[in-house]
Design an enzyme around this catalytic site. Structure first.
Site, PDB file in Angstrom:
ATOM      1  N   CYS A  69       0.831  -1.195   0.000  1.00  0.00           N
ATOM      2  CA  CYS A  69       0.000   0.000   0.000  1.00  0.00           C
ATOM      3  C   CYS A  69       0.869   1.249   0.000  1.00  0.00           C
ATOM      4  O   CYS A  69       1.886   1.324   0.677  1.00  0.00           O
ATOM      5  CB  CYS A  69      -0.951   0.092   1.185  1.00  0.00           C
ATOM      6  SG  CYS A  69      -2.092  -1.279   1.281  1.00  0.00           S
ATOM      7  N   ARG A 123       4.038  -0.404  -4.625  1.00  0.00           N
ATOM      8  CA  ARG A 123       3.749  -0.863  -3.263  1.00  0.00           C
ATOM      9  C   ARG A 123       2.445  -1.652  -3.180  1.00  0.00           C
ATOM     10  O   ARG A 123       2.114  -2.212  -2.125  1.00  0.00           O
ATOM     11  CB  ARG A 123       3.653   0.336  -2.320  1.00  0.00           C
ATOM     12  CG  ARG A 123       4.905   1.164  -2.249  1.00  0.00           C
ATOM     13  CD  ARG A 123       4.712   2.331  -1.319  1.00  0.00           C
ATOM     14  NE  ARG A 123       4.547   1.901   0.045  1.00  0.00           N
ATOM     15  CZ  ARG A 123       5.544   1.663   0.883  1.00  0.00           C
ATOM     16  NH1 ARG A 123       6.783   1.819   0.489  1.00  0.00           N
ATOM     17  NH2 ARG A 123       5.313   1.277   2.106  1.00  0.00           N
ATOM     18  N   TRP A 163      -2.693  -2.907  -1.609  1.00  0.00           N
ATOM     19  CA  TRP A 163      -2.340  -4.329  -1.669  1.00  0.00           C
ATOM     20  C   TRP A 163      -3.168  -4.975  -0.568  1.00  0.00           C
ATOM     21  O   TRP A 163      -2.911  -4.756   0.616  1.00  0.00           O
ATOM     22  CB  TRP A 163      -0.846  -4.517  -1.417  1.00  0.00           C
ATOM     23  CG  TRP A 163      -0.363  -5.918  -1.605  1.00  0.00           C
ATOM     24  CD1 TRP A 163       0.056  -6.492  -2.762  1.00  0.00           C
ATOM     25  CD2 TRP A 163      -0.222  -6.926  -0.593  1.00  0.00           C
ATOM     26  NE1 TRP A 163       0.440  -7.796  -2.536  1.00  0.00           N
ATOM     27  CE2 TRP A 163       0.275  -8.087  -1.216  1.00  0.00           C
ATOM     28  CE3 TRP A 163      -0.484  -6.968   0.778  1.00  0.00           C
ATOM     29  CZ2 TRP A 163       0.531  -9.275  -0.512  1.00  0.00           C
ATOM     30  CZ3 TRP A 163      -0.226  -8.147   1.468  1.00  0.00           C
ATOM     31  CH2 TRP A 163       0.270  -9.275   0.820  1.00  0.00           C
ATOM     32  N   ASN A 198      -1.667   2.609   5.368  1.00  0.00           N
ATOM     33  CA  ASN A 198      -0.775   1.511   4.995  1.00  0.00           C
ATOM     34  C   ASN A 198      -0.390   0.796   6.289  1.00  0.00           C
ATOM     35  O   ASN A 198       0.105   1.436   7.210  1.00  0.00           O
ATOM     36  CB  ASN A 198       0.460   2.091   4.286  1.00  0.00           C
ATOM     37  CG  ASN A 198       1.632   1.119   4.209  1.00  0.00           C
ATOM     38  OD1 ASN A 198       2.778   1.538   4.253  1.00  0.00           O
ATOM     39  ND2 ASN A 198       1.375  -0.157   4.104  1.00  0.00           N
ATOM     40  N   GLY A 199      -0.632  -0.513   6.336  1.00  0.00           N
ATOM     41  CA  GLY A 199      -0.276  -1.272   7.534  1.00  0.00           C
ATOM     42  C   GLY A 199      -1.393  -2.225   7.913  1.00  0.00           C
ATOM     43  O   GLY A 199      -2.297  -2.478   7.099  1.00  0.00           O
ATOM     44  N   GLU A 212      18.266 -17.267  -6.798  1.00  0.00           N
ATOM     45  CA  GLU A 212      17.820 -15.950  -7.264  1.00  0.00           C
ATOM     46  C   GLU A 212      17.264 -16.034  -8.696  1.00  0.00           C
ATOM     47  O   GLU A 212      16.233 -15.429  -9.006  1.00  0.00           O
ATOM     48  CB  GLU A 212      18.991 -14.958  -7.176  1.00  0.00           C
ATOM     49  CG  GLU A 212      18.714 -13.557  -7.667  1.00  0.00           C
ATOM     50  CD  GLU A 212      17.571 -12.835  -6.950  1.00  0.00           C
ATOM     51  OE1 GLU A 212      17.064 -13.338  -5.930  1.00  0.00           O
ATOM     52  OE2 GLU A 212      17.150 -11.780  -7.453  1.00  0.00           O
ATOM     53  N   LYS A 230      13.491 -14.988  -9.617  1.00  0.00           N
ATOM     54  CA  LYS A 230      13.170 -13.961 -10.618  1.00  0.00           C
ATOM     55  C   LYS A 230      12.171 -14.520 -11.609  1.00  0.00           C
ATOM     56  O   LYS A 230      11.192 -13.886 -11.947  1.00  0.00           O
ATOM     57  CB  LYS A 230      14.417 -13.501 -11.380  1.00  0.00           C
ATOM     58  CG  LYS A 230      15.342 -12.555 -10.692  1.00  0.00           C
ATOM     59  CD  LYS A 230      14.817 -11.176 -10.434  1.00  0.00           C
ATOM     60  CE  LYS A 230      14.104 -11.080  -9.125  1.00  0.00           C
ATOM     61  NZ  LYS A 230      14.828 -10.821  -7.919  1.00  0.00           N
ATOM     62  N   GLU A 258       8.588 -15.236 -10.038  1.00  0.00           N
ATOM     63  CA  GLU A 258       7.783 -14.086  -9.603  1.00  0.00           C
ATOM     64  C   GLU A 258       7.249 -13.264 -10.762  1.00  0.00           C
ATOM     65  O   GLU A 258       6.181 -12.670 -10.649  1.00  0.00           O
ATOM     66  CB  GLU A 258       8.511 -13.214  -8.583  1.00  0.00           C
ATOM     67  CG  GLU A 258       9.671 -12.423  -9.107  1.00  0.00           C
ATOM     68  CD  GLU A 258      10.388 -11.632  -8.012  1.00  0.00           C
ATOM     69  OE1 GLU A 258       9.729 -11.083  -7.130  1.00  0.00           O
ATOM     70  OE2 GLU A 258      11.624 -11.566  -8.068  1.00  0.00           O
ATOM     71  N   HIS A 287      19.876 -36.375  -4.065  1.00  0.00           N
ATOM     72  CA  HIS A 287      19.137 -36.629  -2.822  1.00  0.00           C
ATOM     73  C   HIS A 287      17.652 -36.335  -2.980  1.00  0.00           C
ATOM     74  O   HIS A 287      16.957 -36.119  -1.984  1.00  0.00           O
ATOM     75  CB  HIS A 287      19.750 -35.799  -1.687  1.00  0.00           C
ATOM     76  CG  HIS A 287      21.199 -36.078  -1.506  1.00  0.00           C
ATOM     77  ND1 HIS A 287      21.651 -37.230  -0.913  1.00  0.00           N
ATOM     78  CD2 HIS A 287      22.300 -35.399  -1.910  1.00  0.00           C
ATOM     79  CE1 HIS A 287      22.976 -37.232  -0.935  1.00  0.00           C
ATOM     80  NE2 HIS A 287      23.391 -36.135  -1.533  1.00  0.00           N
ATOM     81  N   LYS A 313       6.118  -4.389  -3.523  1.00  0.00           N
ATOM     82  CA  LYS A 313       7.560  -4.198  -3.358  1.00  0.00           C
ATOM     83  C   LYS A 313       7.995  -4.216  -1.906  1.00  0.00           C
ATOM     84  O   LYS A 313       8.962  -4.851  -1.542  1.00  0.00           O
ATOM     85  CB  LYS A 313       7.912  -2.853  -3.993  1.00  0.00           C
ATOM     86  CG  LYS A 313       9.371  -2.510  -3.930  1.00  0.00           C
ATOM     87  CD  LYS A 313      10.033  -2.806  -5.242  1.00  0.00           C
ATOM     88  CE  LYS A 313      11.521  -2.769  -5.191  1.00  0.00           C
ATOM     89  NZ  LYS A 313      12.115  -3.971  -5.761  1.00  0.00           N
TER      90      LYS A 313
HETATM   91  C1  F6R Z   1      12.198 -10.371  -5.170  1.00  0.00           C
HETATM   92  C2  F6R Z   1      12.014  -9.326  -4.185  1.00  0.00           C
HETATM   93  C3  F6R Z   1      11.694  -9.715  -2.799  1.00  0.00           C
HETATM   94  C4  F6R Z   1      12.470  -8.816  -1.813  1.00  0.00           C
HETATM   95  C5  F6R Z   1      12.022  -9.122  -0.381  1.00  0.00           C
HETATM   96  C6  F6R Z   1      12.811  -8.333   0.627  1.00  0.00           C
HETATM   97  O1  F6R Z   1      12.505  -9.854  -6.418  1.00  0.00           O
HETATM   98  O2  F6R Z   1      12.107  -8.165  -4.486  1.00  0.00           O
HETATM   99  O3  F6R Z   1      11.954 -11.050  -2.573  1.00  0.00           O
HETATM  100  O4  F6R Z   1      13.824  -9.051  -1.978  1.00  0.00           O
HETATM  101  O5  F6R Z   1      10.678  -8.826  -0.253  1.00  0.00           O
HETATM  102  O6  F6R Z   1      12.609  -6.974   0.481  1.00  0.00           O
HETATM  103  P1  F6R Z   1      13.600  -5.934   1.121  1.00  0.00           P
HETATM  104  O7  F6R Z   1      14.934  -6.127   0.495  1.00  0.00           O
HETATM  105  O8  F6R Z   1      12.999  -4.606   0.827  1.00  0.00           O
HETATM  106  O9  F6R Z   1      13.649  -6.236   2.594  1.00  0.00           O
END
Ligand code: F6R
Length: 619
Positions: A2, A27, A74, A100-101, A491, A495, A498, A514, A614
């Protein structure tokens, strides 16, 4: 999670709110709404869906007025819908709130308010805030907010306006970010800096339990006892171009291509004649020398950076290190104490679980170092020391440039510790730093190969899509690697899943036998990171095992590697030669781009993937 914005000044509030929300949409993006005040009337429009749905609606029904608040959502409590979208109003329709929260005691409050006759129309926790403020309102909205927030449990950043107070914009925060943007005859409230950057580069970061009253010419910040707090404004160095796409189709692509430049800036900033400098790091060198072990705690991509950090720290700083996801760390009984340095890695600096882990670690007597991107964020402020990654605003939900910037800081921090703890000789240290300095140019060279629309990764993505459709959607991705590139396998998989919603898993290649090897038939595409390293031969064996079972191999190899050519690899990706230690910085580039191109082939919403946001400010 949010985004909120508030405006008071002389401009048309709608325009400022919509522009701000477009910068905050990362957000949350399942609904959006704004309310403005005009001629003693609150004018409210809210819409399920992306911000563009709200913009469409406003085309037919523009809102006038120079005071207003807005929100991009969100969903936590209640499905995405017009009704659950913010702003929310009280019973009288005079008070509007964006939030937000999460209000943890909202059910209890709702029950008590219902008994007093308050009527609720949405399923949200936010709506109770409007009614609580209504309960306390006696002609002064700032006072009513101050009283109301004392009863809230949980996290909130709110912006509030009242129909009868056209000169007042009120806010408050606890565990969700909120800043004031300071303008000339105008002021702003927002969840994050990019929302106000079009209008001002001067902001004030707010702390927990602060209540803010803004007019267009004044600001007042108070604690919950009503005591006035004086705070210094901060000048923001980011410019607005950094928060725009700059000709790229997506923020993600732009941010991928920014990485060499960011790495160069980081090295220039942090390396000078006296060695490695962390000006903002408040933890004393003597304390760092005394540390006996390191715990790195983070979520998602930042966790993968932390995992890479473990390899570096153990090898070069000689410190036992372990890595934990924040959500596990905070609910365990983590054995950390005054001899443990806890490193919290977080792009946003606001991730709720990471913030809670930080507090837990400090409670247990550990010194906490934050590695953060967002200046003045909660983790940066609450940690004993902080090192900023200075990667600029990261707008795409999928993290790319923040990851390589986190890696860069972890390299520098490792080498710094190695220097002060004398675990590496000065000669070797100098050599490593010289190698590290070559990385921005190597990364730039690699990125240049992918500048054209028709690069090999885009072509591989097309091939994959064809294959996937032929196989009736049965295909998936596996990512295999060993040692310091193993976190990159995780990673790469993260990527891809997601942003393309395809099934993708990363494994340490040695674990294949395993269990995961059972997954391999002719369906999966297996990305093998097989760059020159001490585990190179082992990776070759793993590739043979995959090929023997029909798997399709994409190999990421070191430029000029002839041996790999004998392995009947289906798709080859080369990266420039470098020290094994620094190879993760290069290996991740094709992984990020492959994910990008696959998602593009599948027509996915790359910058705003479904269900994600985000900044994860809820648990
Ligand atoms: C993946 C991604 C998330 C963040 C995670 C941590 O692309 O962006 O997995 O890495 O939510 O967020 P931060 O770094 O803001 O604590």
């Amino acid at each position: 999670m949010c985004g909120i914005i508030g405006y008071i000044g002389d401009r048309r509030a709608q325009d400022v709110l919509i522009k701000g929300l477009s910068r905050l949409e990362y957000r949350g993006y399942d609904s959006a709404g704004i309310v403005t005040l005009k001629d003693n009337k609150l004018c409210l429009v809210k819409k399920q869906g992306k911000l563009r749905a709200l913009i469409e609606e406003l085309k037919n029904n523009p809102l006038e007025g120079t005071l207003g608040i807005g929100h991009t959502r969100w969903a936590t409590h209640g499905v995405p819908s017009d009704t659950n979208a913010h702003p929310h109003l009280d019973c009288s329709g005079k008070i509007a709130v964006v939030h937000n929260g999460i209000i943890e005691n909202y059910l209890e409050l709702k029950k008590a308010l219902s008994k007093k006759g308050h009527k609720f129309v949405s399923e949200t926790d936010t709506e109770i805030i409007a009614h609580l403020i209504e309960k306390f309102y006696k002609g002064d909205i700032e006072e009513a907010v101050l009283k109301a927030v004392k009863l809230l449990k949980g996290s909130y950043a709110i912006a509030v306006i009242h129909k009868n107070e056209p000169d007042k914009l009120v806010g408050a925060r606890c565990d969700s970010p909120l800043i004031i943007g300071l303008g000339k005859s105008e002021n702003f409230l927002a969840s994050d800096v990019p929302a106000v950057l079009d209008y001002t580069d001067t902001v004030i970061y707010l702390e927990n339990h602060e209540v803010i009253g803004l007019t267009k010419d004044s600001i007042r910040i108070r604690d919950l006892s009503g005591r006035v707090i004086r705070k210094k404004p901060t000048k923001i160095k980011w410019d607005i171009a950094q928060a725009e796409k700059g000709g790229y189709d997506h923020f993600m692509l732009k941010e991928i291509f920014e990485q060499a430049h960011i790495l160069k800036n980081i090295l220039e900033e942090r390396l000078n004649n006296s060695g490695i400098v962390f000006e903002e790091l408040k933890i004393k060198t003597s304390d760092l020398r005394r540390v006996k072990r390191i715990a790195i705690v983070a979520c998602g991509t930042a966790y993968h950076a932390g995992l890479t950090g473990k390899y570096m720290l153990e090898e070069y700083a000689g410190l036992p290190s372990w890595v934990d996801t924040s959500s596990e760390f905070r609910y365990r009984n983590p054995i950390v104490d005054k001899d443990t340095l806890v490193v919290i890695v977080s792009q946003s600096g606001e991730t709720a679980d990471s913030l809670a882990a930080l507090r837990e670690a400090r409670k247990r007597g550990s010194k906490v170092l934050g590695i953060c991107n967002v200046l003045g964020s909660s983790i940066a402020r609450e940690a004993d020391g902080v090192i900023y990654t200075h990667a600029g605003p990261e707008i795409a939900v999928a993290s790319t440039k923040a990851y390589t910037a986190q890696l860069a800081i972890l390299y520098l921090f490792t080498l710094y510790l190695a220097g002060i703890r004398k675990t590496v000789s000065p000669g070797k240290l100098g050599l490593l730093i010289r190698e590290f300095k070559k990385m921005p140019a190597l990364m730039g060279e690699l990125l240049d190969e992918y500048k054209s629309e028709y690069n090999i990764l885009a072509a591989y993505a097309q091939e994959f899509k064809r294959y996937y459709l032929q196989k009736h959607n049965k295909s998936c991705f596996l990512y295999l690697a060993r040692n310091i590139n193993y976190p990159n396998a995780l990673e790469g998989a993260l990527k891809l899943k997601e942003i393309s919603y395809l099934s993708a898993e990363g494994y340490p290649a040695g674990e294949m036998k395993h269990g995961p090897i059972a997954l391999i038939d002719e369906n999966p595409w297996v990305v093998c990171i097989v760059t020159r390293s001490k585990t190179y031969d082992k990776m070759l064996s793993n590739i043979q095992e995959v090929k023997a079972r029909g798997g399709i191999v994409i190999a990421i190899t070191t430029e000029g590697d002839k041996t790999i050519l004998h392995y009947n690899i289906n798709y080859l990706i080369e990266i420039p030669k470098t020290e094994e230690l620094f190879s993760p910085l290069l290996v991740v580039i094709p992984l990020q781009l492959l994910a990008y191109y696959v998602a593009r082939e599948f027509g996915c919403d790359i910058d705003q993937p479904r269900n994600l946001a985000k900044s994860v400010t809820v648990e």
